[in-house]
Structure formats: C-alpha cells, structure tokens
Design a protein around this motif. Sequence first.
Motif, PDB file in Angstrom:
ATOM      1  N   PHE A  31       0.833  -1.200   0.000  1.00 19.23           N
ATOM      2  CA  PHE A  31       0.000   0.000   0.000  1.00 19.23           C
ATOM      3  C   PHE A  31       0.870   1.253   0.000  1.00 19.23           C
ATOM      4  N   ALA A  32       1.924   1.245   0.821  1.00 14.70           N
ATOM      5  CA  ALA A  32       2.832   2.393   0.885  1.00 14.70           C
ATOM      6  C   ALA A  32       3.557   2.584  -0.448  1.00 14.70           C
ATOM      7  N   LEU A  33       3.940   1.496  -1.085  1.00 12.95           N
ATOM      8  CA  LEU A  33       4.609   1.576  -2.377  1.00 12.95           C
ATOM      9  C   LEU A  33       3.679   2.146  -3.444  1.00 12.95           C
ATOM     10  N   LYS A  34       2.420   1.713  -3.437  1.00 13.15           N
ATOM     11  CA  LYS A  34       1.436   2.254  -4.383  1.00 13.15           C
ATOM     12  C   LYS A  34       1.239   3.745  -4.163  1.00 13.15           C
ATOM     13  N   ALA A  35       1.157   4.154  -2.905  1.00  7.29           N
ATOM     14  CA  ALA A  35       0.993   5.576  -2.586  1.00  7.29           C
ATOM     15  C   ALA A  35       2.201   6.373  -3.056  1.00  7.29           C
ATOM     16  N   PHE A  36       3.390   5.819  -2.850  1.00  7.72           N
ATOM     17  CA  PHE A  36       4.615   6.491  -3.289  1.00  7.72           C
ATOM     18  C   PHE A  36       4.631   6.663  -4.804  1.00  7.72           C
ATOM     19  N   LYS A  37       4.319   5.600  -5.527  1.00  3.84           N
ATOM     20  CA  LYS A  37       4.311   5.672  -6.992  1.00  3.84           C
ATOM     21  C   LYS A  37       3.286   6.685  -7.486  1.00  3.84           C
ATOM     22  N   ARG A  38       2.117   6.707  -6.855  1.00  4.26           N
ATOM     23  CA  ARG A  38       1.067   7.653  -7.239  1.00  4.26           C
ATOM     24  C   ARG A  38       1.526   9.091  -7.031  1.00  4.26           C
ATOM     25  N   LYS A  39       2.164   9.346  -5.891  1.00  4.99           N
ATOM     26  CA  LYS A  39       2.624  10.700  -5.583  1.00  4.99           C
ATOM     27  C   LYS A  39       3.749  11.133  -6.514  1.00  4.99           C
ATOM     28  N   VAL A  40       4.666  10.223  -6.826  1.00  5.20           N
ATOM     29  CA  VAL A  40       5.759  10.558  -7.741  1.00  5.20           C
ATOM     30  C   VAL A  40       5.201  10.879  -9.121  1.00  5.20           C
ATOM     31  N   LYS A  41       4.226  10.098  -9.565  1.00  8.99           N
ATOM     32  CA  LYS A  41       3.647  10.329 -10.887  1.00  8.99           C
ATOM     33  C   LYS A  41       2.879  11.642 -10.936  1.00  8.99           C
ATOM     34  N   SER A  42       2.112  11.939  -9.903  1.00 11.82           N
ATOM     35  CA  SER A  42       1.301  13.157  -9.906  1.00 11.82           C
ATOM     36  C   SER A  42       2.133  14.416  -9.690  1.00 11.82           C
ATOM     37  N   SER A  43       3.274  14.289  -9.004  1.00 11.30           N
ATOM     38  CA  SER A  43       4.091  15.473  -8.744  1.00 11.30           C
ATOM     39  C   SER A  43       4.959  15.856  -9.933  1.00 11.30           C
ATOM     40  N   GLY A  44       5.178  14.942 -10.858  1.00 11.73           N
ATOM     41  CA  GLY A  44       5.962  15.262 -12.050  1.00 11.73           C
ATOM     42  C   GLY A  44       7.467  15.218 -11.823  1.00 11.73           C
ATOM     43  N   ILE A  45       7.907  14.518 -10.803  1.00 16.24           N
ATOM     44  CA  ILE A  45       9.333  14.456 -10.492  1.00 16.24           C
ATOM     45  C   ILE A  45      10.105  13.729 -11.590  1.00 16.24           C
ATOM     46  N   LEU A  46       9.587  12.613 -12.065  1.00 11.67           N
ATOM     47  CA  LEU A  46      10.303  11.859 -13.087  1.00 11.67           C
ATOM     48  C   LEU A  46      10.432  12.638 -14.386  1.00 11.67           C
ATOM     49  N   GLU A  47       9.360  13.331 -14.778  1.00 11.33           N
ATOM     50  CA  GLU A  47       9.409  14.109 -16.014  1.00 11.33           C
ATOM     51  C   GLU A  47      10.436  15.230 -15.897  1.00 11.33           C
ATOM     52  N   ALA A  48      10.473  15.888 -14.748  1.00  8.10           N
ATOM     53  CA  ALA A  48      11.434  16.970 -14.537  1.00  8.10           C
ATOM     54  C   ALA A  48      12.861  16.442 -14.573  1.00  8.10           C
ATOM     55  N   THR A  49      13.079  15.278 -13.992  1.00 11.83           N
ATOM     56  CA  THR A  49      14.417  14.685 -13.981  1.00 11.83           C
ATOM     57  C   THR A  49      14.835  14.287 -15.392  1.00 11.83           C
ATOM     58  N   LYS A  50      13.925  13.720 -16.162  1.00 10.74           N
ATOM     59  CA  LYS A  50      14.242  13.327 -17.532  1.00 10.74           C
ATOM     60  C   LYS A  50      14.518  14.555 -18.396  1.00 10.74           C
ATOM     61  N   ASP A  51      13.784  15.647 -18.164  1.00 13.61           N
ATOM     62  CA  ASP A  51      14.009  16.868 -18.928  1.00 13.61           C
ATOM     63  C   ASP A  51      15.379  17.461 -18.646  1.00 13.61           C
ATOM     64  N   ARG A  52      15.863  17.311 -17.439  1.00 16.70           N
ATOM     65  CA  ARG A  52      17.156  17.878 -17.065  1.00 16.70           C
ATOM     66  C   ARG A  52      18.334  16.993 -17.444  1.00 16.70           C
ATOM     67  N   LYS A  53      18.054  15.836 -18.002  1.00 16.09           N
ATOM     68  CA  LYS A  53      19.112  14.898 -18.338  1.00 16.09           C
ATOM     69  C   LYS A  53      20.062  15.477 -19.387  1.00 16.09           C
ATOM     70  N   GLU A  54      19.522  16.208 -20.328  1.00 15.20           N
ATOM     71  CA  GLU A  54      20.350  16.822 -21.363  1.00 15.20           C
ATOM     72  C   GLU A  54      19.972  18.283 -21.522  1.00 15.20           C
ATOM     73  N   PHE A  55      20.935  19.085 -21.946  1.00 14.76           N
ATOM     74  CA  PHE A  55      20.701  20.513 -22.119  1.00 14.76           C
ATOM     75  C   PHE A  55      20.059  20.758 -23.468  1.00 14.76           C
ATOM     76  N   ILE A  56      19.008  21.560 -23.466  1.00 18.23           N
ATOM     77  CA  ILE A  56      18.338  21.955 -24.706  1.00 18.23           C
ATOM     78  C   ILE A  56      18.492  23.458 -24.843  1.00 18.23           C
ATOM     79  N   LYS A  57      18.983  23.888 -25.999  1.00 24.97           N
ATOM     80  CA  LYS A  57      19.221  25.308 -26.226  1.00 24.97           C
ATOM     81  C   LYS A  57      17.916  26.082 -26.135  1.00 24.97           C
ATOM     82  N   PRO A  58      17.973  27.322 -25.667  1.00 23.21           N
ATOM     83  CA  PRO A  58      16.759  28.130 -25.552  1.00 23.21           C
ATOM     84  C   PRO A  58      16.043  28.317 -26.886  1.00 23.21           C
ATOM     85  N   GLY A  59      16.799  28.467 -27.970  1.00 22.90           N
ATOM     86  CA  GLY A  59      16.180  28.626 -29.289  1.00 22.90           C
ATOM     87  C   GLY A  59      15.410  27.390 -29.717  1.00 22.90           C
ATOM     88  N   VAL A  60      15.942  26.238 -29.387  1.00 26.38           N
ATOM     89  CA  VAL A  60      15.269  24.975 -29.725  1.00 26.38           C
ATOM     90  C   VAL A  60      13.985  24.843 -28.912  1.00 26.38           C
TER      91      VAL A  60
END
Length: 81
Positions: A31-60
């Motif tokens: 139950f705690a693991l399900k709650a953790f996964k739900r919160k991580v998905k809803s907070s957008g932490i993984l998406e933010a981390t993946k976006d920061r993995k590589e630098f994207i130029k401001p023009g792009v």
Amino acid sequence: MSKKQKHHQQVVPGIALAVKVIGHAREDLGFALKAFKRKVKSSGILEATKDRKEFIKPGVKKRKQLQHAVFMQYVRNLHNN
C-alpha cells in the motif's frame, strides 16, 4: 486528521523534488509503495528529472513551443469550423 494537515505532513521542506509517504507500521508495504508511486507520478518528479538529463538550447525550446502552438491552433480551427 484533515486533508490539509495530511498534505502539510507530506511536504519535505527545502527539497522541491521530494515525496514523503505517511503510513502506520500496521499498514501493508504494498500500500505504501502504491501511494509512493502515485505521488511521484502526480508530482511530475520523473518528467522533470528526464528533462534535465540533457541541455536543450533556448532557441530549440522556443521553436518547439511555437510549433506546438501552431499545431494546437490548427486543431482548434478544425473543431470550430
């Protein structure tokens, strides 16, 4: 405990990309693991981390944003006509 109080307990001060799961010792670990996964998905932490993995130029970024805006306007025009 009210919903606001529970939310306040789950906030980790000073760390923007943190998730805290409040639970009792009697609760199932699954139950705690399900709650953790739900919160991580809803907070957008993984998406933010993946976006920061590589630098994207401001023009792009601007070009991609403009292309998306043009596409969305095209879709809206199709539905309005």
